[in-house]
Write a protein that holds these residues in place. Structure first.
Motif, PDB file in Angstrom:
ATOM      1  N   GLN B 234       0.836  -1.198   0.000  1.00  0.00           N
ATOM      2  CA  GLN B 234       0.000   0.000   0.000  1.00  0.00           C
ATOM      3  C   GLN B 234       0.872   1.251   0.000  1.00  0.00           C
ATOM      4  O   GLN B 234       0.532   2.254  -0.635  1.00  0.00           O
ATOM      5  CB  GLN B 234      -0.955  -0.018   1.214  1.00  0.00           C
ATOM      6  CG  GLN B 234      -1.997   1.090   1.191  1.00  0.00           C
ATOM      7  CD  GLN B 234      -2.863   1.041  -0.078  1.00  0.00           C
ATOM      8  OE1 GLN B 234      -3.387  -0.028  -0.439  1.00  0.00           O
ATOM      9  NE2 GLN B 234      -2.992   2.175  -0.775  1.00  0.00           N
ATOM     10  N   GLY B 235       1.978   1.162   0.701  1.00  0.00           N
ATOM     11  CA  GLY B 235       2.909   2.292   0.736  1.00  0.00           C
ATOM     12  C   GLY B 235       3.428   2.625  -0.647  1.00  0.00           C
ATOM     13  O   GLY B 235       3.517   3.803  -1.035  1.00  0.00           O
ATOM     14  N   ILE B 236       3.755   1.594  -1.412  1.00  0.00           N
ATOM     15  CA  ILE B 236       4.248   1.820  -2.774  1.00  0.00           C
ATOM     16  C   ILE B 236       3.132   2.405  -3.645  1.00  0.00           C
ATOM     17  O   ILE B 236       3.346   3.352  -4.419  1.00  0.00           O
ATOM     18  CB  ILE B 236       4.796   0.512  -3.366  1.00  0.00           C
ATOM     19  CG1 ILE B 236       6.076   0.102  -2.612  1.00  0.00           C
ATOM     20  CG2 ILE B 236       5.067   0.648  -4.865  1.00  0.00           C
ATOM     21  CD1 ILE B 236       6.606  -1.276  -2.959  1.00  0.00           C
ATOM     22  N   ARG B 237       1.940   1.871  -3.495  1.00  0.00           N
ATOM     23  CA  ARG B 237       0.804   2.420  -4.255  1.00  0.00           C
ATOM     24  C   ARG B 237       0.568   3.893  -3.899  1.00  0.00           C
ATOM     25  O   ARG B 237       0.358   4.740  -4.778  1.00  0.00           O
ATOM     26  CB  ARG B 237      -0.471   1.608  -3.985  1.00  0.00           C
ATOM     27  CG  ARG B 237      -0.443   0.234  -4.608  1.00  0.00           C
ATOM     28  CD  ARG B 237      -1.702  -0.583  -4.270  1.00  0.00           C
ATOM     29  NE  ARG B 237      -1.492  -1.974  -4.602  1.00  0.00           N
ATOM     30  CZ  ARG B 237      -1.555  -2.482  -5.835  1.00  0.00           C
ATOM     31  NH1 ARG B 237      -1.856  -1.697  -6.858  1.00  0.00           N
ATOM     32  NH2 ARG B 237      -1.329  -3.761  -6.053  1.00  0.00           N
ATOM     33  N   ASN B 238       0.627   4.173  -2.604  1.00  0.00           N
ATOM     34  CA  ASN B 238       0.453   5.572  -2.177  1.00  0.00           C
ATOM     35  C   ASN B 238       1.562   6.461  -2.752  1.00  0.00           C
ATOM     36  O   ASN B 238       1.311   7.590  -3.184  1.00  0.00           O
ATOM     37  CB  ASN B 238       0.471   5.674  -0.650  1.00  0.00           C
ATOM     38  CG  ASN B 238      -0.820   5.167  -0.011  1.00  0.00           C
ATOM     39  OD1 ASN B 238      -1.852   5.079  -0.678  1.00  0.00           O
ATOM     40  ND2 ASN B 238      -0.757   4.818   1.263  1.00  0.00           N
ATOM     41  N   ALA B 239       2.777   5.935  -2.740  1.00  0.00           N
ATOM     42  CA  ALA B 239       3.916   6.726  -3.218  1.00  0.00           C
ATOM     43  C   ALA B 239       3.752   7.087  -4.685  1.00  0.00           C
ATOM     44  O   ALA B 239       3.934   8.247  -5.080  1.00  0.00           O
ATOM     45  CB  ALA B 239       5.214   5.943  -2.996  1.00  0.00           C
ATOM     46  N   VAL B 240       3.380   6.102  -5.479  1.00  0.00           N
ATOM     47  CA  VAL B 240       3.245   6.354  -6.919  1.00  0.00           C
ATOM     48  C   VAL B 240       1.995   7.217  -7.193  1.00  0.00           C
ATOM     49  O   VAL B 240       2.007   8.088  -8.070  1.00  0.00           O
ATOM     50  CB  VAL B 240       3.229   5.036  -7.714  1.00  0.00           C
ATOM     51  CG1 VAL B 240       2.995   5.299  -9.201  1.00  0.00           C
ATOM     52  CG2 VAL B 240       4.541   4.276  -7.508  1.00  0.00           C
ATOM     53  N   ALA B 241       0.965   6.983  -6.409  1.00  0.00           N
ATOM     54  CA  ALA B 241      -0.238   7.804  -6.577  1.00  0.00           C
ATOM     55  C   ALA B 241       0.070   9.274  -6.313  1.00  0.00           C
ATOM     56  O   ALA B 241      -0.407  10.172  -7.015  1.00  0.00           O
ATOM     57  CB  ALA B 241      -1.344   7.323  -5.616  1.00  0.00           C
ATOM     58  N   VAL B 242       0.884   9.536  -5.310  1.00  0.00           N
ATOM     59  CA  VAL B 242       1.197  10.918  -4.928  1.00  0.00           C
ATOM     60  C   VAL B 242       2.231  11.540  -5.862  1.00  0.00           C
ATOM     61  O   VAL B 242       2.069  12.681  -6.306  1.00  0.00           O
ATOM     62  CB  VAL B 242       1.696  10.958  -3.467  1.00  0.00           C
ATOM     63  CG1 VAL B 242       2.377  12.286  -3.148  1.00  0.00           C
ATOM     64  CG2 VAL B 242       0.546  10.689  -2.499  1.00  0.00           C
ATOM     65  N   ALA B 243       3.302  10.796  -6.142  1.00  0.00           N
ATOM     66  CA  ALA B 243       4.429  11.373  -6.886  1.00  0.00           C
ATOM     67  C   ALA B 243       4.326  11.129  -8.381  1.00  0.00           C
ATOM     68  O   ALA B 243       5.007  11.792  -9.165  1.00  0.00           O
ATOM     69  CB  ALA B 243       5.747  10.800  -6.371  1.00  0.00           C
ATOM     70  N   GLY B 244       3.531  10.189  -8.770  1.00  0.00           N
ATOM     71  CA  GLY B 244       3.477   9.804 -10.178  1.00  0.00           C
ATOM     72  C   GLY B 244       4.550   8.770 -10.484  1.00  0.00           C
ATOM     73  O   GLY B 244       5.408   8.486  -9.644  1.00  0.00           O
ATOM     74  N   PRO B 245       4.506   8.229 -11.700  1.00  0.00           N
ATOM     75  CA  PRO B 245       5.433   7.143 -12.045  1.00  0.00           C
ATOM     76  C   PRO B 245       6.886   7.606 -12.190  1.00  0.00           C
ATOM     77  O   PRO B 245       7.772   6.774 -12.333  1.00  0.00           O
ATOM     78  CB  PRO B 245       4.885   6.618 -13.376  1.00  0.00           C
ATOM     79  CG  PRO B 245       4.072   7.738 -13.923  1.00  0.00           C
ATOM     80  CD  PRO B 245       3.550   8.522 -12.769  1.00  0.00           C
ATOM     81  N   ASP B 246       7.133   8.902 -12.124  1.00  0.00           N
ATOM     82  CA  ASP B 246       8.515   9.389 -12.191  1.00  0.00           C
ATOM     83  C   ASP B 246       9.150   9.537 -10.804  1.00  0.00           C
ATOM     84  O   ASP B 246      10.215  10.159 -10.684  1.00  0.00           O
ATOM     85  CB  ASP B 246       8.577  10.737 -12.915  1.00  0.00           C
ATOM     86  CG  ASP B 246       8.136  10.609 -14.365  1.00  0.00           C
ATOM     87  OD1 ASP B 246       8.284   9.498 -14.915  1.00  0.00           O
ATOM     88  OD2 ASP B 246       7.643  11.605 -14.922  1.00  0.00           O
ATOM     89  N   LEU B 247       8.502   9.007  -9.785  1.00  0.00           N
ATOM     90  CA  LEU B 247       9.072   9.038  -8.432  1.00  0.00           C
ATOM     91  C   LEU B 247      10.531   8.586  -8.472  1.00  0.00           C
ATOM     92  O   LEU B 247      10.857   7.575  -9.108  1.00  0.00           O
ATOM     93  CB  LEU B 247       8.256   8.105  -7.518  1.00  0.00           C
ATOM     94  CG  LEU B 247       8.842   7.836  -6.130  1.00  0.00           C
ATOM     95  CD1 LEU B 247       8.906   9.129  -5.294  1.00  0.00           C
ATOM     96  CD2 LEU B 247       8.019   6.781  -5.400  1.00  0.00           C
ATOM     97  N   GLY B 248      11.400   9.309  -7.751  1.00  0.00           N
ATOM     98  CA  GLY B 248      12.832   8.998  -7.765  1.00  0.00           C
ATOM     99  C   GLY B 248      13.151   7.636  -7.191  1.00  0.00           C
ATOM    100  O   GLY B 248      13.773   6.796  -7.853  1.00  0.00           O
ATOM    101  N   ALA B 249      12.720   7.398  -5.948  1.00  0.00           N
ATOM    102  CA  ALA B 249      13.078   6.131  -5.309  1.00  0.00           C
ATOM    103  C   ALA B 249      12.137   5.836  -4.160  1.00  0.00           C
ATOM    104  O   ALA B 249      11.463   6.724  -3.626  1.00  0.00           O
ATOM    105  CB  ALA B 249      14.520   6.192  -4.793  1.00  0.00           C
ATOM    106  N   ILE B 250      12.083   4.568  -3.797  1.00  0.00           N
ATOM    107  CA  ILE B 250      11.458   4.168  -2.535  1.00  0.00           C
ATOM    108  C   ILE B 250      12.543   3.581  -1.649  1.00  0.00           C
ATOM    109  O   ILE B 250      13.578   3.122  -2.134  1.00  0.00           O
ATOM    110  CB  ILE B 250      10.344   3.121  -2.737  1.00  0.00           C
ATOM    111  CG1 ILE B 250      10.919   1.833  -3.365  1.00  0.00           C
ATOM    112  CG2 ILE B 250       9.194   3.692  -3.560  1.00  0.00           C
ATOM    113  CD1 ILE B 250      10.008   0.624  -3.236  1.00  0.00           C
ATOM    114  N   ARG B 251      12.292   3.634  -0.323  1.00  0.00           N
ATOM    115  CA  ARG B 251      13.216   2.982   0.596  1.00  0.00           C
ATOM    116  C   ARG B 251      12.450   1.989   1.445  1.00  0.00           C
ATOM    117  O   ARG B 251      11.347   2.285   1.912  1.00  0.00           O
ATOM    118  CB  ARG B 251      13.932   4.007   1.493  1.00  0.00           C
ATOM    119  CG  ARG B 251      14.888   3.345   2.498  1.00  0.00           C
ATOM    120  CD  ARG B 251      15.919   4.307   3.091  1.00  0.00           C
ATOM    121  NE  ARG B 251      15.407   5.228   4.071  1.00  0.00           N
ATOM    122  CZ  ARG B 251      15.498   5.067   5.410  1.00  0.00           C
ATOM    123  NH1 ARG B 251      16.057   3.975   5.908  1.00  0.00           N
ATOM    124  NH2 ARG B 251      15.020   5.984   6.227  1.00  0.00           N
TER     125      ARG B 251
END
Lengths: 433, 433
Positions: B234-251
């Motif tokens: 869910q965290g990854i989904r939230n991250a991409v939803a917020v930042a878009g598919p050009d998000l730099g990185a996840i940790r």
């Protein structure tokens, strides 16, 4: 004053700060707690140390104009954050276990409360100090127990970072060591310092007797002569020949210390030096010290093992956000033992004074019982350091008392469970109402 | 300037000094060498680090009037010694291996020559710096090898003493880490710093999306979002939803990183975030890093294991008097491998450039061979620091080159003998005449 203190900080503390200042959450009232999820493998207790060092450096934890400029230039922070940092002084509260207190898994050793912004920037510094100092004090306390009343000299400075060495000497003294070789620790903290000579001093001279004679001439026959540069028996004979039978002490720094201590005692006695003490050193840890308990040793010098925490060089403590605007928060993916909310901690005792368990209560206090002792005390109120904080001598005495109060199995060096359990209880309805 | 540097000194250095000044041996010309008798268990090479820190602090190694007064008051030194300390400035020579050079048992890493008096007082400080910094660099280099070209971020500051953390960041960078979380290291040594957010930042906000949105608004979508505070998917989904598919990185900072990296990659790709990088952290040491080699990881964050030397928190180096007035000296009770006299060291190579052995020669030089490389360089001459010393970047490059030049077995993480042998040879007659 060390102007770098505010930069003993992870980059991400300031990026979080920047974002929180921008979105308005920076002023939310927060509670952060320092605790360890577990003790290092096999350890039965930890010793709190370092809190005094945090408090004494807290007033210097400010961002100088030069630092702020550097942070801005490097784009670590934006203008809004730079302005905030320029005005930064911690204005919240700090509570915690006294130095010399024992701790166990989940003991809330330190509680920092205030706005998110003012608390989050302290994280790295607070953890660095506590993770180092608690690790050293916890290892040193085991050595003190193993030494059974014989004095210990901390001489590990050369085996660790030059500033860490000063803090390590402080932690070892807190744990009951008699003295340190570290002069900076002597000056900064008033710890007794000790030292006489290394092998180099003997090698410098034309022969061992010349070296001993020089040392005795300078420091009197009450000095400690290092007798193992060449042949130990001959070294002892030379020492007594030069200093006479009233020589203060000999030191042995190599070889089978158990055998050598006995042989040296016999030889000293034979030479009439019956009061000359025997100091042993050389890679001593708590197990080596314990194994010498039956030998005629008068004092131990411990070095490497103390300053690297004897197998546990860091205490593994964390600084976790547990409360935001009065509501408990918790990272969901953690194991279920983690509980949000500010904790109150007491240690429960039998009427005889033996500790039986530690009770921690989130967002409230435990129902009072006779023989309970509160474990937390105020350190900072509204940014001001409270008066009459315990001295290093107070902390040393507290630890000595604490080690008497725990069940005796807890002092064994062998691996085992934490000496007393830490029980998380709901708040007494009366108190938390 | 840190006015305490001269007190990073064991008490006995000054008692030896006092006695030597009194008996006239203080002015004897001496050579002290720093070396290790062995590498930490299972290690195949050590990495020299810290020499630059010694040299840059050497000019501040003076005994201020306040320090001398304290030493005199505490009767650590007598009046003669106090006078000598007031005038102290090191006026001898220092030579040594460059930072980034590899070392093995008995490699003469640093050579300090001058009078006994001026050299002996440097012992504790020199060893503290080298024992710490070499331990960290040696551990960090193994992690860099294990990471196989993927960038490493040093983030262990909170697990070690606050000042040791700065030196540890320097050593890790020297060893090939890409960046550090430590801001003081960034400012002091120009090391790139990195960091985005901790779990506390997510917990501070009303929900994960609010935290991510704030971070992206402040630092753009090129930031790194920490996705494991609650549910990782869910965290990854939230991250991409917020930042878009050009998000730099996840940790990802917890859990089974091997499995999570693969699942996260799949999910990111499915969400169209095919260029979003994956950073993993959480108790990574060289073995854990190696075990992730086949996983879709883009960068590693390493903390505790780096700053505590991954099982070897101190390098075990000693500072030994090897020569007095031109004559070799040696502690007789030591094992026979120890040899007196100032050593010259070269590394011998095959024509292909692969290192085959290290040759050390007491009181002379080895017979020259093609593909030999001298390992020692001047740092200080007559108390003056020589110009154009290597920079931290030079040292980093030297180590990178050195790790290519040793036999490939030497880079294995498994336990083994030192990668190349160190051979002590008599001086070539031609040279030592």
């Amino acid at each position: 004053m060390n102007s770098d203190i505010a930069l003993y900080t992870d980059h991400y503390e300031l990026t979080m700060l920047s974002a929180a200042l921008r979105d308005g959450t920076a002023d939310r009232q927060c509670v952060f707690e320092v605790f360890g999820r577990r003790l290092p493998l096999g350890r039965r207790y930890g010793v709190v140390a370092g809190t005094g060092r945090i408090i004494e450096q807290l007033r210097d934890f400010t961002f100088t104009p030069e630092i702020v400029e550097w942070l801005r230039d490097r784009q670590v922070v934006d203008d809004r954050t730079a302005d905030w940092l320029r005005r930064y002084r911690f204005s919240g509260d700090i509570d915690g276990y006294a130095e010399g207190e024992l701790y166990f898994p989940n003991s809330p050793i330190l509680t920092v409360s205030g706005t998110f912004a003012e608390c989050v920037v302290l994280e790295t510094f607070v953890l660095s100090v506590l993770n180092h100092d608690c690790a050293i004090a916890s290892a040193a306390a085991r050595m003190v127990t193993a030494a059974r009343g014989r004095p210990l000299i901390e001489m590990g400075s050369r085996r660790t970072h030059e500033e860490a060495a000063v803090a390590a000497a402080r932690s070892a003294y807190l744990a009951g060591f008699a003295s340190t070789s570290n002069l900076a620790a002597g000056r900064r903290y008033g710890i007794p310092t000790a030292g006489t000579a290394a092998h180099a001093f003997t090698l410098l001279h034309d022969d061992e007797r010349a070296a001993f004679a020089s040392q005795v001439a300078t420091f009197s026959k009450d000095t400690t002569l290092l007798v193992d540069t060449y042949d130990i028996s001959q070294g002892i004979r030379n020492a007594v020949a030069v200093a006479g039978p009233d020589l203060g002490a000999i030191r042995i720094d190599s070889g089978d210390l158990s055998m050598l201590a006995q042989q040296s005692r016999d030889l000293l006695d034979e030479l009439g030096a019956t009061e000359t003490r025997i100091v042993v050193s050389g890679d001593l840890d708590e197990y080596a010290i314990a194994s010498l308990a039956a030998e005629p040793v008068d004092a131990y010098g411990a070095g490497t093992a103390v300053v690297v925490g004897s197998g546990a060089p860091t205490a593994g403590l964390v600084y976790k956000l547990v409360e935001v605007d009065g509501k408990p928060v918790v990272k969901r993916s953690e194991n279920k033992a983690t509980v949000g909310g500010r904790k109150t901690a007491v240690r429960r005792h039998k009427p005889t004074g033996t500790a039986t368990e530690e009770i921690i209560v989130p967002q409230g206090s435990p129902e009072p019982r006779p023989h309970d002792r509160p474990l937390q005390r105020p350190y900072v109120r509204g940014g001001e350091i409270v008066p009459d904080l315990p001295t290093l001598e107070d902390s040393r005495e507290l630890l000595r008392h604490n080690l008497i109060s725990i069940p005796w199995e807890g002092l064994k060096l062998s691996q085992g469970e934490p000496t007393i359990p830490v029980v998380c209880q709901p708040a007494s309805t009366k108190e938390s109402g």
